[in-house]
Design an enzyme around this catalytic site. Structure first.
Site: not given
Ligand SMILES: [Zn+2]
Ligand SMILES: [Zn+2]
Lengths: 589, 170
Positions: B82, B89-91, B102
């Site tokens: 992630n 950071v992909c959260i 997404m």
């Protein structure tokens, strides 16, 4: 339009400049005193003066100076027993006439102003923060640029006297503008600071009062000297004073609003800001438009710059108007659909507002019975029509639909077709996007790229003592034992230096007497448990939130170093793999 | 005006994080001249391959914080399904309600002003422990995490040592 071209100009520092100015002035004075000590000097110079006088076609400004000068010159010749003040007057008169001496005087005036500004900065603001200094610098060059355009492009001033008068006018106005900018920035900073610095606030307030007084004094100057010179001159001068006064008053109004604990986006604060924004925008637009009309030149560099500025101002005005429409639409929508919570409900709800984390005196209640500040909720709903806490959609509740139209509806209204008003005005459409994209700095990529490859192990022949020496030379303040321990682990001077620089090694004792034993602890062996315990204790003792930025920064730095050191110690305790490595490498094996 | 309320909220969060810090997490503005740029240190969660590492990250806050989320980027080398190669950071908690790159996140997990730096950092810690392999910020890492856990753990160990200033294991 910030003008940053001149940013890199090498300016001498204030000390050198003032020393030079004083030196120049004393030389000029000496010369003047020498000349005037000759009783016949006046005859010589007045002769010259009369010769040149015919060549001078005086402008309005020159008219103001001339009578004073001629009055002094017309005085009867002095006797030899001159008293001091007469002589001083004479020296001054001479210096005003002699071009070189006059320039020294002017230079001295600027120098005293710079010193005065420096003094005010020291007394009121102390050390300027980087952003404040940068803002002032930008504003200074911007101001210089536009006034240059004004004096030479708009007024088309050609006579030295006039130029000098306008220069001194703009110097004073600009000086006050810069101080006003500083006050504004400092207020923003103070308002966001967690501690209430009463004394700092008072000093800024006093300075603001001073700026207001000076602005009114300048306005009187505009009436007394500008008005006789013509309506246009007066209007230019008055607009400058007005802008100065409005910006100072605006900061004062913010102080007042904060003192009364006004809701930051409530109606009182909102309309106060609206009025000030409107007055300053309208004044500035009229001022610039006046310049355009006055300069009366169709195509020139100056008019181009002015038109760009005008365009920028109109743009700002439309953006402000749009914001206002949005605000009114939204607040009417909110008051229709979400009632204010009763005082009892607010009291029962013990938490702060979940959006700004500040206490609530009054609040708006959503259908899901969550409470928020009116202003906070307003700003959030503009972005997303749901409850911030429980995420329940606000539009699903039947007639809540009207929330959408004010968000997207008025967009088309703000296409501005300038050619409909004046043929040369450009057309543009205004899109106010509220979400300013903040990009991560370019430095990041570089930082992540450094030292990505694993470093080769140091040459086996390298003596560990030599490594210690090498590091110790660079960081004499670090205890030798600490360096030895770290080098035993890293086996590389580079890595240890990196560790020191990046704060993974605990800082040396002088920075922090309380932890004096801590750096020595690793010496006893990496697996000594007291290290982490001690650090934990320290943590709890230092969790206090300091009042000053410098202390907070230092404390943060310290806590980071401690966290890193503790993690290292813990890691080595669990996996002591690299510790025996130096032994394996010893010549015996 | 906007920046003022953002500053006050950031100051309140900074204070809370200082006075009552969550275990193994430190965050704050490195230089208070710019209060909108923070640095955080996150300790790798116990019992995972990132255990013991101290991972530095940069947080950049928008002027309208907390209405919009900050951006987070690790400033050390990372290898995680992630986390993008550049450290971003992909959260879901860091995604504004409006954007949905997404296309699968429910809005309940997204950013809202009631979230905070502390909650973000705690989410990142749990992300380190349990990667969400639906989001493909780093496809290689996601693939390795699924198919070759041993190799993944080795890389993680190297990264942990690197953040501690230790040489890689031989
Ligand atoms: Zn609020
Ligand atoms: Zn709710």
């Amino acid at each position: 339009m910030p003008v940053t071209l001149l940013d890199r100009l090498p300016l001498p520092n204030l000390k050198v400049y003032s020393a030079g100015s004083v030196l120049l002035l004393s030389v000029a004075m000496y010369y003047a005193v020498n000349v005037t000590s000759d009783p016949n000097w006046k005859a010589n110079t007045t002769l010259q003066k009369q010769e040149t006088a015919s060549g001078i076609v005086e402008g309005e400004a020159a008219k103001m100076v001339q009578p004073a000068v001629t009055a002094v010159i017309a005085e009867p010749p002095m006797t030899d027993t001159k008293n001091f003040s007469d002589q001083f007057l004479e020296v001054m008169t001479f210096m005003m006439q002699e071009p070189l001496c006059m320039w020294t005087l002017i230079n001295m005036a600027y120098c005293s102003l710079a010193l005065f500004g420096f003094f005010i900065q020291k007394v009121v603001f102390g050390r300027l923060r980087v952003s404040e200094a940068q803002r002032v610098k930008d504003k200074f060059w911007n101001y210089l640029f536009y006034k240059f355009i004004f004096v030479f492009g708009v007024l088309n001033v050609q006579y030295m006297d006039e130029v000098l008068l306008w220069c001194s006018w703009f110097t004073l106005v600009g000086f006050l503008h810069l101080l006003g900018q500083l006050c504004k920035d400092r207020f923003d900073y103070l308002a966001s600071s967690p501690t209430s610095a009463r004394w700092a606030n008072t000093r800024v307030l006093c300075l603001l009062m001073g700026i207001l007084t000076a602005a009114s004094a300048l306005f009187m100057v505009a009436i007394v000297w500008g008005l006789p010179a013509g309506k246009d001159t007066f209007a230019f001068m008055a607009a400058e004073c007005l802008l100065l006064g409005v910006s100072a008053l605006h900061v004062l109004a913010r102080f007042t609003l904060r003192a009364h604990d006004a809701d930051a986006a409530g109606p009182a604060a909102y309309y106060t800001h609206l009025v000030f924004d409107a007055v300053s925008l309208v004044t500035e637009t009229i001022h610039v438009a006046h310049m355009v009309v006055y300069s009366n030149v169709v195509v020139s560099m100056a008019s181009l710059v002015l038109l760009m500025q005008l365009r920028h101002l109109l743009y700002a005005m439309l953006a402000r108007l749009r914001r206002h429409r949005l605000y009114t639409a939204l607040s009417s929508h909110m008051s229709r659909n979400y009632p204010m919570a009763s005082a009892e409900e607010v009291l029962k709800h013990e938490d702060n507002c979940a959006i700004c984390w500040e206490p609530m005196k009054e609040a708006r209640k959503l259908p899901c019975s969550h409470l928020f500040h009116n202003s906070c909720l307003c700003r959030w709903v503009q972005q997303d029509a749901s409850c911030p806490t429980c995420r329940r959609s606000l539009t699903a509740g039947g007639e809540a639909r009207p929330a959408e139209p004010p968000l997207t509806g008025p967009n088309h209204l703000f296409h501005f077709d300038g050619s409909r008003y004046v043929s040369w005005l450009p057309s543009f459409s205004v899109e106010v996007t509220r979400r300013a994209g903040v990009d991560l700095g370019p430095g990041l990529a570089a930082a992540t790229a450094t030292a990505a490859a694993a470093r080769p192990a140091p040459d086996a022949a390298a003596e560990s003592t030599a490594l210690v020496e090498q590091v110790q030379r660079l960081f004499p303040q670090y205890p030798r034992a600490l360096l030895v321990t770290d080098l035993a682990v890293t086996r590389s001077a580079h890595l240890t230096i990196d560790n020191i620089l990046e704060g993974r090694l605990p800082p040396p004792p002088p920075l922090r007497p309380a932890v004096a034993p801590a750096p020595a602890a690793p010496d006893a062996g990496a697996d000594s448990p007291p290290l982490s315990d001690e650090l934990d204790e320290d943590d709890s003792a230092e969790n206090a939130f300091s009042a000053t930025a410098a202390e907070r920064e230092a404390a943060l730095q310290r806590r980071k170093a401690e966290l890193r050191a503790a993690a290292r110690a813990r890691f080595l305790r669990r996996r002591p793999a690299p510790a025996p490595a130096p032994a394996e490498r010893s010549p015996r094996s | 005006m906007m920046a003022g309320s953002a500053l006050r909220r950031l100051m309140a969060e900074y204070k809370q994080l200082t006075v009552n810090p969550p275990e193994g997490i430190i965050a704050g503005p490195v230089n208070e001249e710019n209060f909108f740029e923070w640095e955080a240190l996150i300790t790798g969660p116990e019992g995972t391959c990132f255990e013991g590492g101290i991972f530095p990250a940069k947080l950049v806050f928008p002027p309208d914080y907390p209405l919009s989320p900050p951006k987070m980027q690790f400033i050390c080398e990372m290898f995680h399904p992630n986390i993008y190669a550049d450290g971003r950071v992909c959260i879901s908690i860091l995604h504004a309600p409006g954007d949905d790159p997404m296309g699968y996140e429910s809005s309940a997990e997204r950013w809202s002003p009631v979230q905070s730096v502390e909650k973000i950092l705690l989410s990142v810690v749990s992300m380190l422990a349990e990667p969400n392999d639906e989001s493909g910020a780093n496809v290689d890492a996601a693939k390795m995490w699924r198919e070759d856990r041993e190799q993944f753990n080795k890389i993680a160990e190297r990264l942990v040592r690197k953040t501690l200033g230790l040489p890689p294991p031989e």
